[in-house]
Design a protein around this motif. Structure first.
Motif, short mmCIF file in Angstrom:
data_model
loop_
_atom_site.label_atom_id
_atom_site.label_comp_id
_atom_site.label_asym_id
_atom_site.label_seq_id
_atom_site.Cartn_x
_atom_site.Cartn_y
_atom_site.Cartn_z
N SER A 114 0.82 -1.22 0.00
CA SER A 114 0.00 0.00 0.00
C SER A 114 0.84 1.25 0.00
O SER A 114 0.35 2.34 -0.26
N SER A 115 2.12 1.10 0.32
CA SER A 115 3.02 2.27 0.32
C SER A 115 4.24 1.93 -0.51
O SER A 115 4.69 0.79 -0.53
N PRO A 116 4.80 2.93 -1.22
CA PRO A 116 5.97 2.65 -2.06
C PRO A 116 7.15 2.24 -1.19
O PRO A 116 7.40 2.81 -0.15
N THR A 117 7.83 1.21 -1.64
CA THR A 117 9.02 0.74 -0.91
C THR A 117 10.18 0.64 -1.88
O THR A 117 10.01 0.49 -3.08
N SER A 118 11.37 0.70 -1.34
CA SER A 118 12.58 0.54 -2.14
C SER A 118 13.42 -0.55 -1.51
O SER A 118 13.68 -0.52 -0.31
N GLU A 119 13.83 -1.50 -2.33
CA GLU A 119 14.66 -2.57 -1.82
C GLU A 119 16.13 -2.30 -2.08
O GLU A 119 16.97 -3.17 -1.91
N SER A 120 16.46 -1.11 -2.54
CA SER A 120 17.86 -0.75 -2.68
C SER A 120 18.45 -0.60 -1.28
O SER A 120 17.91 0.12 -0.45
N PRO A 121 19.55 -1.29 -0.98
CA PRO A 121 20.05 -1.31 0.39
C PRO A 121 20.42 0.08 0.89
O PRO A 121 21.10 0.84 0.23
N ALA A 122 19.92 0.44 2.06
CA ALA A 122 20.24 1.73 2.66
C ALA A 122 21.58 1.64 3.38
O ALA A 122 22.18 0.58 3.48
N ALA A 123 22.05 2.78 3.87
CA ALA A 123 23.32 2.80 4.58
C ALA A 123 23.22 1.98 5.85
O ALA A 123 22.30 2.17 6.65
N GLU A 124 24.15 1.07 6.05
CA GLU A 124 24.18 0.25 7.25
C GLU A 124 25.06 0.95 8.28
O GLU A 124 26.20 1.31 8.00
N THR A 125 24.53 1.13 9.48
CA THR A 125 25.28 1.78 10.53
C THR A 125 25.14 1.00 11.82
O THR A 125 24.21 0.21 12.00
N GLY A 126 26.06 1.24 12.74
CA GLY A 126 26.00 0.62 14.05
C GLY A 126 27.08 1.21 14.93
O GLY A 126 28.17 1.54 14.45
N THR A 127 26.79 1.39 16.20
CA THR A 127 27.79 1.95 17.11
C THR A 127 28.83 0.90 17.45
O THR A 127 28.62 -0.31 17.29
#
Length: 549
Positions: A529-542
């Motif tokens: 019902s909402s547009p999604t993107s499966e292009s990987p986003a930036a992965e972050t972690g402390t």
């Protein structure tokens, strides 16, 4: 890379010859078992023993292709881990600010193109940390121990963008893959691309080539134009002192989900937490097929975990309260570095400003990728070479945050809770999913059979030859960041399969076929019902999140 896209392979890349080991000539008697300790104000520190039989060994004369490749990987990962060491010095240096000799002891290198951009906030700074295979200043014994040979020249292998916030109370670190597909700007040849001094136009290539073609100046220029980030300071790491640094700290903790018995690196570790010395730490960085199915990008995760652990150990009271240990660590780090003159002058003050930094205030990030195994024919070879292609839109978002001195991590925004039915319904049609199929039980022909089943119900399947592992009882669906919706569709087609995110897979989805394989079912999907993107986003972690639990 997996699927034949091995970013460590050198055969297709003519420049990889510079990373190949040269047979060490001369008298082998110079190979000692100890590395000389350092001396501070006339007081020698203890000698650091390096137990050769436990670590990777130098291939003998007449290297076979397999031995040559193994030795080349070993030298690369010495550079990788050396780069990590420089980062640790920058982030744990508050305790060393009292050492007045720091700025005088460290080597300097002049680099063009450094300085703040017009939109960089006052007080914030970005530092490029480059791991470099530099032989100058090493003895013949040290070159033999590191498998460097005696060929002159310098090459870069590992690069980190380290951003220090305006108030110097937060640090963001982005790992840049060495084989990133970038445009290398126009420059004058240093003799490696033709006649020295000849004008070379801008052209595509691998990020690691920039240093080979033009040293620190071209490296800085390439990264600035690829990321849009202004670089204020430069740190260059000569990797040889890495083992000494780890041993000076008394070792560090590393974690692994499964036991490791990696014949390529010689590393053997049980599952869970292990406290490793310098040589085992090197093996942890080199281990590849045992941990991530051959993916180079998976090693970035382990490198970041290792940097976090090393920082924690350097900041521990056991290190800070021990003058011998702290001095040994400081000197091992200083002997491995060259920095720009301004940073050398300001390093003690910068370290003092960051003395209260904790692992909660250190965030690691990885460049979002659209293709971690992008084969492309470049100007210097007729055959395709494996490169790493960035997801330019999401990469731009990441680098914009760095330019604006904003945290890399995602902001927590409340989202409407979908109904259970909507949440569980697959939304990505099978014909839009490229799926790798691997045999994980050992039964002959099982992956081929499973691939045909999955193809019949609509998936675009590729069967990976050979046996990925043996003895897996339950089929597992693995997916990279941003591919959860695709994995849900695959799970709907394989009832009873487990599902797991593996960051090192990048944008890929794969099925490890286990003993319980019983065919694939057709899947009905419901458009989201909402547009999604499966292009990987930036992965972050402390850093805290990456520490062993």
């Amino acid at each position: 890379m997996a699927d034949g896209h091995d970013s460590d392979r050198g055969d297709a890349d003519p420049l990889e010859r510079y990373f190949r080991p040269r047979p060490a000539g001369g008298d082998a008697a110079g190979d000692g078992d100890d590395i000389e300790g350092v001396t501070v104000e006339g007081v020698p520190a203890p000698r650091v023993a390096v137990d050769r039989p436990r670590g990777p060994r130098r291939p003998g004369p007449g290297l076979s292709p397999r031995a040559a490749m193994s030795a080349r990987r070993q030298r690369r990962f010495l550079m990788v881990t050396g780069t990590m060491s420089a980062f640790v010095l920058l982030t744990s240096g508050g305790a060393w600010a009292f050492q007045n000799y720091v700025s005088a002891a460290i080597d300097k290198v002049k680099v063009g193109g450094l300085g703040k951009g017009g939109d960089t906030p006052k007080g914030a700074m970005t530092i490029l940390v480059a791991g470099v295979d530099r032989r100058d200043g090493l003895t013949k014994e040290q070159q033999r121990a590191a498998k460097l040979g005696h060929e002159p020249g310098e090459r870069s292998d590992t690069m980190l963008l380290v951003h220090v916030s305006r108030d110097h109370d937060r640090i963001s670190v982005v790992s840049l893959p060495r084989d990133s597909y970038v445009t290398i700007p126009a420059h004058k040849s240093n003799g490696t691309e033709g006649a020295k001094g000849a004008r070379i136009g801008a052209r595509p290539g691998k990020l690691t080539w920039a240093y080979q073609f033009g040293g620190p100046d071209l490296t800085v220029d390439t990264i600035k134009k690829s990321t849009g980030v202004s670089i204020d300071h430069y740190v260059e790491v000569n990797f040889y002192g890495f083992v000494n640094m780890v041993d000076a700290l008394g070792g560090v903790d590393v974690c692994t989900e499964q036991a490791i018995n990696d014949r390529k690196s010689g590393l053997q570790l049980p599952s869970g937490k292990s406290h490793v010395d310098g040589l085992k730490a090197l093996g942890f960085a080199r281990a590849r097929y045992t941990l991530t199915g051959g993916s180079d990008l998976g090693r970035i995760d382990r490198q970041q975990q290792f940097m976090a652990s090393m920082m924690k150990q350097a900041l521990s009271t056991k290190t800070l309260s021990d003058p011998v240990k702290s001095t040994r660590f400081l000197n091992a780090a200083l002997k491995s570095l060259r920095v720009d003159p301004k940073l050398a002058k300001n390093l003690p003050g910068l370290a003092d400003q960051m003395k209260d930094l904790s692992t909660d205030k250190l965030t690691f990030g990885k460049v979002p990728l659209s293709n971690p195994a992008y084969d492309v024919v470049l100007w210097n070879a007729a055959t395709p070479q494996s490169t790493v292609q960035w997801d330019q839109g999401k990469a731009d978002d990441l680098f914009t945050k760095i330019r604006r001195d904003q945290p890399m991590e995602k902001e927590d925004k409340p989202e409407p809770s979908p109904s259970p039915t909507a949440a569980d319904a697959p939304t990505v049609p099978p014909d839009e999913i490229e799926l790798r199929v691997l045999n994980a039980i050992g039964t002959r022909g099982l992956a081929t059979q499973a691939g045909a089943n999955l193809h019949k119900v609509g998936f675009k399947t590729t069967v990976v030859p050979g046996v990925a592992r043996r003895g897996l009882q339950k089929t597992v669906i693995q997916y990279g960041p941003g591919r959860k919706d695709s994995a849900k569709t695959v799970a709907a087609a394989i009832p009873g399969a487990k599902i797991k995110q593996i960051d090192s897979l990048g944008s890929r989805v794969q099925v490890l076929v286990g003993a319980n394989w019983d065919g694939a079912e057709k899947v009905k999907t419901t458009p989201s019902s909402s547009p999604t993107s499966e292009s990987p986003a930036a992965e972050t972690g402390t850093a805290t999140q990456k520490l062993c639990k």
